[in-house]
Each structure stands twice: as C-alpha cells, then as structure tokens.
Design a protein around this motif. Sequence first.
Motif, PDB file in Angstrom:
ATOM      1  N   GLY A  18       7.357  -1.563 -10.160  1.00  0.00           N
ATOM      2  CA  GLY A  18       5.909  -1.978 -10.245  1.00  0.00           C
ATOM      3  C   GLY A  18       5.135  -1.357 -11.088  1.00  0.00           C
ATOM      4  N   ILE A  19       3.457  -1.526 -10.830  1.00  0.00           N
ATOM      5  CA  ILE A  19       2.571  -0.790 -11.602  1.00  0.00           C
ATOM      6  C   ILE A  19       1.766  -0.117 -10.691  1.00  0.00           C
ATOM      7  CG2 ILE A  19       1.159  -2.518 -11.743  1.00  0.00           C
ATOM      8  CD1 ILE A  19      -0.082  -1.590 -14.544  1.00  0.00           C
ATOM      9  N   LEU A  20       1.158   1.154 -10.797  1.00  0.00           N
ATOM     10  CA  LEU A  20       0.480   1.847  -9.677  1.00  0.00           C
ATOM     11  C   LEU A  20      -0.928   1.705  -9.984  1.00  0.00           C
ATOM     12  CD1 LEU A  20       0.248   4.102  -7.604  1.00  0.00           C
ATOM     13  CD2 LEU A  20       0.368   5.920  -9.345  1.00  0.00           C
ATOM     14  N   VAL A  21      -1.631   1.376  -8.835  1.00  0.00           N
ATOM     15  CA  VAL A  21      -3.038   1.367  -9.063  1.00  0.00           C
ATOM     16  C   VAL A  21      -3.580   2.158  -7.696  1.00  0.00           C
ATOM     17  CG1 VAL A  21      -5.079  -0.321  -8.598  1.00  0.00           C
ATOM     18  CG2 VAL A  21      -3.069  -1.190  -9.703  1.00  0.00           C
ATOM     19  N   LEU A  22      -4.250   3.284  -8.290  1.00  0.00           N
ATOM     20  CA  LEU A  22      -4.568   4.285  -7.233  1.00  0.00           C
ATOM     21  C   LEU A  22      -6.057   3.806  -6.687  1.00  0.00           C
ATOM     22  CD1 LEU A  22      -4.385   7.494  -9.408  1.00  0.00           C
ATOM     23  CD2 LEU A  22      -2.786   6.764  -7.430  1.00  0.00           C
TER      24      LEU A  22
ATOM     25  N   ILE B  86       9.429   9.107  -7.787  1.00  0.00           N
ATOM     26  CA  ILE B  86       8.546  10.105  -7.289  1.00  0.00           C
ATOM     27  C   ILE B  86       7.231   9.589  -7.735  1.00  0.00           C
ATOM     28  CG2 ILE B  86       7.416  12.377  -6.821  1.00  0.00           C
ATOM     29  CD1 ILE B  86      10.393  13.466  -6.736  1.00  0.00           C
ATOM     30  N   VAL B  87       6.098   9.517  -6.757  1.00  0.00           N
ATOM     31  CA  VAL B  87       4.809   8.823  -7.053  1.00  0.00           C
ATOM     32  C   VAL B  87       3.866  10.440  -6.907  1.00  0.00           C
ATOM     33  CG1 VAL B  87       2.738   7.452  -6.612  1.00  0.00           C
ATOM     34  CG2 VAL B  87       5.044   6.541  -6.542  1.00  0.00           C
TER      35      VAL B  87
ATOM     36  N   MET C 247       6.200  11.495  -2.105  1.00  0.00           N
ATOM     37  CA  MET C 247       6.179   9.801  -1.920  1.00  0.00           C
ATOM     38  C   MET C 247       6.842   9.199  -3.114  1.00  0.00           C
ATOM     39  SD  MET C 247       2.211   9.439  -0.777  1.00  0.00           S
ATOM     40  CE  MET C 247       2.189   7.783  -0.940  1.00  0.00           C
ATOM     41  N   ARG C 248       7.725   8.292  -2.538  1.00  0.00           N
ATOM     42  CA  ARG C 248       8.417   7.599  -3.723  1.00  0.00           C
ATOM     43  C   ARG C 248       8.044   6.140  -3.698  1.00  0.00           C
ATOM     44  NH1 ARG C 248      12.849  10.303  -5.687  1.00  0.00           N
ATOM     45  NH2 ARG C 248      13.080  12.555  -4.590  1.00  0.00           N
ATOM     46  N   ALA C 249       8.309   5.508  -4.922  1.00  0.00           N
ATOM     47  CA  ALA C 249       8.044   4.009  -5.137  1.00  0.00           C
ATOM     48  C   ALA C 249       9.000   3.009  -4.353  1.00  0.00           C
ATOM     49  CB  ALA C 249       8.035   3.590  -6.741  1.00  0.00           C
TER      50      ALA C 249
ATOM     51  N   PRO D 212       0.812  -1.249  -0.080  1.00  0.00           N
ATOM     52  CA  PRO D 212       0.097   0.003   0.133  1.00  0.00           C
ATOM     53  C   PRO D 212       1.008   1.169  -0.034  1.00  0.00           C
ATOM     54  CG  PRO D 212       0.100  -0.970   2.095  1.00  0.00           C
ATOM     55  CD  PRO D 212       0.729  -1.995   1.345  1.00  0.00           C
ATOM     56  N   LEU D 213       0.273   2.287  -0.634  1.00  0.00           N
ATOM     57  CA  LEU D 213       0.952   3.726  -0.710  1.00  0.00           C
ATOM     58  C   LEU D 213      -0.204   4.652  -0.060  1.00  0.00           C
ATOM     59  CD1 LEU D 213       2.288   3.841  -4.225  1.00  0.00           C
ATOM     60  CD2 LEU D 213       3.560   3.340  -2.287  1.00  0.00           C
TER      61      LEU D 213
END
Length: 400
Positions: A216-220, A81-82, A210-212, A53-54
């Motif tokens: 991977g792939i980002l899912v909001l 950076i996300v 916020m950094r990864a 989780p982010l």
Amino acid sequence: MRSALVKSGGMAVAFQILACSRTPAVPTFRIDAVRFARRVTADGNLKATKATPLAAPHEAPEGLKIAWIVPDGSLLKKDEIVVRFDPTDFETQMVAGHEDHDTASNKLRKSDTDSSTTRTNLHRDAKQADDELAAAKRFRADDEQIFSRYQRIESSIDETLAGEKKQHAVGVLGVREKLSVADRDLIGIESRKADLKIRNAEQGLHALEMRAPYDGILVLQRDWRGDVVRVGDTVWPGSPIGEIPDLASMKAEVFVLEADAAGLAVGETASLSVEGKPDVVITGKISQVDKLARPRFPRVPVQYFGATITLDRTEPSFMKPGARVRALLDLESRDNAVSIPRQAIFEKRGKKLVYRKRGTKFDEVPIEVGSSTAGRVMVTKGLAKGDEIALRDPTEEKEQ
C-alpha cells in the motif's frame, strides 16, 4: 421675429418646469414563487474510507524515539520496515537492571552472612547465660547456718542476673531473626525492581521495528499544526503514526465557515472537484457533521464546522489521500418559495420591512425572513406571489 423669440423662450421655461416637477420612477420587483437554493463552498482533503492504522507498539513499556521513518506517501511492500526506533535508552536500562540485580544479590549474601554470624553469637551468649544460671542454682548460698547474710544476698543477685542474661539473649535472638527477615524482604523488593527493569528493556528491544501489514501507500498522521512525525520525535505505546489506506474507496473531509453553516446537516447533497482535475465533478452526500465549531489554523480565530462527504464514486487514477478538494454543498432547497433581492429589504424602527406597490403609492409591509444567499433572501411571512415591491426606499424623495 421678436414674437417668435418670446414664444420659443416661453416653451423652454415650460419644459424646464415640467422636468423639475417630474419625479424619477422607483424600480420595482414582481414576486414569483420560485425554487430557492442555498449553496456554500468548502475546501478540504480526500481521505480513504477504510485504512489500516499504524500505531506505536503496544508492548513497548514507555516512549519510543524514532530513529528512522519511511517518507510520507511512500509505496510499501508487505513486511517492509516502516519505522525504526532508537534502542539506546533500552540498552542503558538493560545494563542498569543487571547492575541493580547484581547489587541486590550481593546485599542478600552479605545480609545472610551477617545474620548467620549474629545468630551464632546470640546462641553462644544464650548458652553461656544458661550455664551461669544452672551454676548459680547449683551453688546457691541460702543456708543461714553456713553463709553470711552478705553471701546469701550476693548468691541471689547472681542467680537473678544469670536468668536476666539468658532472657535477654533469647529476646535479642528473636529480634535479630525478625530484622533478618525484614532485610531479606527489602532486598527482595530491590531484586524484583531490577528484574522489572530488565524485562521492560527486553520488551522495548523487541519492539524497535514496525513493518507494513500489506502492500500500500503510507500516509503519516498529522497533528493539529499539520505536521507529521519525524526522526527524533518520541511516540507513546499505541499512539497513531500513520495509516495504509484502501485506495478503492475515498471520502472527503471539508470545512465550512461557521457563518455559512446554518442548515449544514447529514444527508445534504454535495459536489466536489479535486485540485488538478477541476473539470471532473464527483457527487456525494454529507454523512457526518462536527457538533462544535473549531479553529482550523493555529492563532487564527476564524471558526469552522468539519463535515465528511461520502462520495458516490472514486477515481483511483487521480484521487489520492490528502489531495485538496473544493466542494459545493446544497444546504437548503425549497420549491414555491418567496425569494426577493436583498436590496429590497429595509430596517426601520427595529423591524424588517418592504415597500409594496399599491396603485401609484407604496405601503410599508413588515416581513419575516428565513435563509439567505449572497444576493437573495427568502421571505417566510408578509408577501405573496404577484406582489410588486420597491427596490429602493420610495420615501427618500418625499423627505427631500
């Protein structure tokens, strides 16, 4: 010739009478013990079994306003950076904190100066009153032989007044000391509040990115309306923003209509297909079922039960988080069940019944039913293998 016509006419009348007297046959159904299966369809989306989780930084002291964010579904590299947050509020808070701290420092210096001046003046007044009291005692006019009664009274009043003045000066000095301590405490509170404001601003300014954690792939994260966070939204410390899923293992989250959810339970088998790959069937089992039904769409009163399907395999080539799926759930399966067509069941006098054939007649037989599908109903009591039942009400013709 005439006799032949009469004869043919009589035969026609006889055929008409015979046709009118013949009743149409009642269609029937012979019961056999079969395997009864109830299946329902459900749709939903794929979701990763494991995901990192982010969330908004926990060290942030208050809400963070999003200034920039990576689009949903973007490929990320480690430490990329996300999300960037807007620093304006924290910068303003930092300036205000320093101003409040300077104001408190100036108040403290002024309080110390005023307290010192007041303390000096009160010490001077106390010394002066002490000197007056000493003089009054030294030059006391109490000899009746020398001083008149008026002079003796006046001397006594002067001595008493000097003593009161000294006591008053000492008392005021003590009160002023306490007031000075209280003023310093209040100013200290203001100073600590300013320091807290500065510290919160510093924490906020250090939590603007916020950094990864890995590739991977980002899912909001989506809210109850299906919307993701956007630029300008405010998120609170620890609130979820998205996740980076493990694409090697997927699960399906599907929704079943409340009316079809009877028998929905953990352990039931399921098969599903992914939108875009309808020819590929993935099997699995139900691993979780919601306790309560809830609306799936806002302002739509239809209720659904949510269910999670653990899949037997994952195909990363076309199975991605968020992909739509359509599932077929096996909610009930029984061998040697008595299953009859729904049209063979009638309701009269508040009871469910069928018409069982006995010779050339049909008898009313009350029954108890269990689960059902769109066209079949399972009978739990009242019928047995080999019984023959009517597919329409045979009493309707008698009533006619």
